[in-house]
Scaffold this motif. Structure first.
Motif, PDB file in Angstrom:
ATOM      1  N   PHE A 167      -6.398   4.888 -15.825  1.00  0.00           N
ATOM      2  CA  PHE A 167      -5.169   5.822 -15.777  1.00  0.00           C
ATOM      3  C   PHE A 167      -3.988   5.723 -14.562  1.00  0.00           C
ATOM      4  N   CYS A 168      -4.724   6.192 -13.105  1.00  0.00           N
ATOM      5  CA  CYS A 168      -4.409   6.466 -12.559  1.00  0.00           C
ATOM      6  C   CYS A 168      -3.324   4.308 -12.298  1.00  0.00           C
ATOM      7  N   CYS A 169      -4.235   3.783 -12.045  1.00  0.00           N
ATOM      8  CA  CYS A 169      -3.650   2.704 -12.150  1.00  0.00           C
ATOM      9  C   CYS A 169      -2.352   1.691 -12.603  1.00  0.00           C
ATOM     10  N   GLU A 170      -2.244   2.610 -13.893  1.00  0.00           N
ATOM     11  CA  GLU A 170      -1.192   2.702 -14.826  1.00  0.00           C
ATOM     12  C   GLU A 170      -0.044   3.240 -14.439  1.00  0.00           C
ATOM     13  N   GLN A 171       0.143   4.237 -14.008  1.00  0.00           N
ATOM     14  CA  GLN A 171       0.130   5.939 -13.762  1.00  0.00           C
ATOM     15  C   GLN A 171       0.920   5.546 -11.829  1.00  0.00           C
ATOM     16  N   HIS A 172       1.012   4.916 -11.611  1.00  0.00           N
ATOM     17  CA  HIS A 172       0.570   4.705  -9.544  1.00  0.00           C
ATOM     18  C   HIS A 172       1.309   6.157  -9.321  1.00  0.00           C
ATOM     19  N   GLY A 173       0.941   6.894  -9.386  1.00  0.00           N
ATOM     20  CA  GLY A 173       1.346   8.580  -8.902  1.00  0.00           C
ATOM     21  C   GLY A 173       0.558   8.490  -7.645  1.00  0.00           C
ATOM     22  N   LYS A 174       0.234  10.192  -7.467  1.00  0.00           N
ATOM     23  CA  LYS A 174      -0.250  10.509  -6.361  1.00  0.00           C
ATOM     24  C   LYS A 174      -2.040  10.794  -6.997  1.00  0.00           C
ATOM     25  N   THR A 175      -2.748  10.951  -6.125  1.00  0.00           N
ATOM     26  CA  THR A 175      -4.222  11.655  -7.053  1.00  0.00           C
ATOM     27  C   THR A 175      -4.900  12.498  -5.994  1.00  0.00           C
ATOM     28  N   ARG A 176      -5.177  13.186  -6.277  1.00  0.00           N
ATOM     29  CA  ARG A 176      -5.907  14.549  -5.877  1.00  0.00           C
ATOM     30  C   ARG A 176      -7.273  14.701  -5.863  1.00  0.00           C
TER      31      ARG A 176
END
Length: 150
Positions: A25-34
């Protein structure tokens, strides 16, 4: 697009499987992850504490929490996901409430987490952090129900 993605983690297979899905999911979003891990330091102060070193147990909880966060961070970072970590210490109370508070203060856009998918007596006895988060979350939840192997 979600820019701030909050991911609660613990040392369970459910959490590890949700991390794998989070990576996709994150690889597609390119946002910050906590990545967030909650420890309850009060759990050993209720009855029977005279037989154990509560300070040592709390130190062990912190150390284990640090290892959980390091492992989860390495998994996401190894897949190119920009990640920060946080350990939340509570003294009794609800883990779900602590996670919701962190989501608000960090201004998360979404919370991603795994769930055991317990039903019936298992659910009644074990409760569900995921269910508590879902009921009161200020942002959307992406929940990965992890089915137990039989």
């Amino acid at each position: 697009m979600y820019q701030r993605i909050l991911v609660p983690v613990d040392d369970s297979e459910t959490s590890r499987q949700a991390l794998v899905e989070t990576t996709r999911f994150c690889c597609e979003q390119h946002g910050k992850t906590r990545l967030v891990h909650v420890i309850d330091l009060a759990q050993f102060t209720w009855g029977g504490a005279e037989f154990v070193d509560v300070g040592e147990l709390q130190t062990n909880l912190r150390e284990n929490g640090r290892k959980v966060l390091e492992s989860a961070h390495a998994l996401l970072q190894g897949n190119g996901v920009e990640t920060e970590t946080a350990m939340i210490e509570i003294w009794g109370g609800s883990i779900a409430t602590a996670l919701i508070g962190d989501a608000r203060s960090w201004q998360a856009d979404i919370i991603i987490m795994g769930s055991h998918g317990w039903t019936g007596l298992d659910h009644l006895l074990m409760g569900s952090v995921a269910e508590g988060v879902i009921r009161h979350a200020p942002v959307p939840i992406l929940l990965f129900p992890i089915k137990r192997q039989k």
